[in-house]
Enzyme design. Structure first.
Site, short mmCIF file in Angstrom:
data_model
loop_
_atom_site.label_atom_id
_atom_site.label_comp_id
_atom_site.label_asym_id
_atom_site.label_seq_id
_atom_site.Cartn_x
_atom_site.Cartn_y
_atom_site.Cartn_z
N GLU A 177 -0.81 19.73 -35.65
CA GLU A 177 -0.56 19.90 -34.22
C GLU A 177 -1.79 19.48 -33.43
OE1 GLU A 177 0.72 24.05 -33.83
OE2 GLU A 177 1.68 23.92 -35.79
N GLU A 187 4.58 25.58 -25.62
CA GLU A 187 4.80 26.88 -26.25
C GLU A 187 3.97 27.91 -25.49
OE1 GLU A 187 3.45 27.02 -30.31
OE2 GLU A 187 3.84 29.15 -30.50
#
Ligand SMILES: *[C@@H]1O[C@H](CO)[C@@H](O)[C@H](O)[C@H]1NC(C)=O
Ligand SMILES: *[C@@H]1O[C@H](CO)[C@@H](O)[C@H](O)[C@H]1NC(C)=O
Length: 410
Positions: free
Chosen positions: A214, A325
């Site tokens: 990520e 997120e």
């Protein structure tokens, strides 16, 4: 999936107990552990730079970085450049952004540079570690639902864990991903929440052995002690259990670049209805060595995750996600006011909403191209939403984000 989610819920209860136990022991016995951990993380430096945001950036000799403390990397021969660089459509020259066309950089550069042969590392302070629930948890994402489960049939249980997503995703066989994303400074309601925007490359199942790479930007008061927007990376090879961490907070990622510090503040930041600033991130697999490389902006090859860290990702990624997120701890019984992206919904469009443009994947012939069949996922579209589109100038693009609590998201 049903099985897994029940297990996750069980794990939440356990986790809470463990965290509480760890917190109460901080004041007394933990000092030695903390100092030991700091010594592991903060390597002797050639030069140190004090950044205006309070960070200290240590320029550490490239061969002294903590990656080489990893058991599987003890005899690793460092790669100073990738063997291969994927080519594709280049949208970079577009003039859609600020009038000034300033390039996005990192704040610490105002006060110096790291010499050739060293890498810039954000120094970990004692307070940083003490904010974590335990030394072991410092620099790690919480295990439950750190990744969206677009295929899950039992979304109620994901909801309960408090992580909320607004993402676009593709499934298939991928050897890399790229996007250009604008950078914002979302408000965070309380320190144990965060807001991030990133690319995920995933391999394996969502059970015990998920592999994930990520990279993006994040605001995380618990991790960094402030509300600054920071460039970050994350990796795990066992679904956020024992392996992996943010940035260079455990051994794994090997950095070769002396310009960009993982975890350091980004500047400037986009403003609502005003100048927009964006960063490009490309992550791709070297077809010869199998390592996953990362590039920031147009030419900054930052470093790589060695193939040996992973199981599924040793081969390829099976899902790519782009989006945001946040953690919704709903502490006062209401939805959090923590923002995702710009804090505005996708409908508002350019200059107001957060975006990923030039969204591309690296395919089986190692070429960059626009993905086919993009799907979207969000738990509560009234809180945070996502939309996809295509245009000549932007290729595939995504608008995502939202304010969190509002009259439709109480
Ligand atoms: C971060 O922002 C919140 C409000 O959004 C504020 O209450 C808090 O004090 C800030 N934290 C720091 C460390 O500046
Ligand atoms: C998540 O929870 C909220 C409120 O608790 C609910 O309105 C929403 O429908 C849920 N989302 C999903 C995808 O289950």
């Amino acid at each position: 999936m049903m099985e897994l989610n029940r297990f996750s819920c069980f794990a939440v209860v356990l986790c809470v107990t463990v965290i509480m136990a760890a917190r109460s022991s901080h004041a007394a016995g933990n000092e030695f552990e903390v100092v030991k951990h700091l010594n592991r993380l903060n390597k002797p430096s050639v030069k140190s730079i004090k950044s205006p945001d309070g960070d200290i950036i240590d320029c550490v000799h490239i061969s002294h970085q903590s990656a080489f403390d990893h058991p599987s990397l003890k005899n690793h021969k460092i790669q100073m450049r990738p063997n291969f660089h994927p080519e594709g459509v280049n949208y970079e020259s577009m003039k859609v952004l600020s009038e000034k066309q300033e390039t996005v950089t990192q704040l610490w550069h105002l006060n110096g540079n790291c010499p050739q042969g060293t890498i810039p590392i954000r120094r970990t302070k004692k307070e940083d570690v003490l904010r974590a629930s335990s030394v072991k948890k410092y620099g790690k994402k919480s295990r439950v639902s750190a990744v969206a489960h677009p295929n899950s049939i039992d979304l109620d249980l994901i909801n309960q864990s408090g992580h909320q997503h607004a993402i676009a995703y593709v499934e298939g066989e991928f050897y890399g991903a790229k996007a250009t994303m604008n950078v914002w400074d979302p408000q965070i309601q309380q320190p144990n929440e965060f807001s991030l925007s990133q690319i995920w490359l995933l391999g394996g199942s969502f059970a015990e052995d998920l592999n994930s790479i990520e990279a993006g930007w994040q605001v995380s008061p618990d991790l960094y002690g402030d509300n600054n927007t920071r460039f970050f990376t994350y990796w795990t090879s066992d679904a956020y259990q024992a392996t992996g961490c943010y940035n260079l907070l455990c051994s794994g990622f090997i950095q070769i670049n002396n310009q960009i510090a993982l975890g350091a503040s980004i500047s400037p930041i986009s403003k609502y209805h005003s100048s927009q600033y964006d960063i490009s991130i490309l992550i791709w697999k070297d077809p010869e060595q199998g390592n996953w490389w990362m590039q920031f902006g147009n030419g900054n090859v930052i470093g790589y995750w060695p193939a040996s860290l992973f199981s599924y990702l040793t081969d390829k990624a099976s899902m790519i996600q782009w989006g945001g997120e946040v953690v919704n701890s709903a502490s006062d019984g209401q939805h959090t006011t923590t923002q995702m992206g710009s804090g505005h919904f996708p409908e508002e469009g350019f200059g107001k909403s957060s975006y990923f443009r030039n969204v591309q994947i690296v395919d089986g012939s190692n070429s960059l191209r626009a993905p086919k069949d993009i799907d979207t996922y969000t738990e509560q579209p009234n809180c945070y939403d996502v939309q996809t589109g295509k245009s000549d100038g932007w290729g595939s693009y995504i608008y995502y984000g939202g304010p969190g609590r509002n009259s439709n998201c109480p």
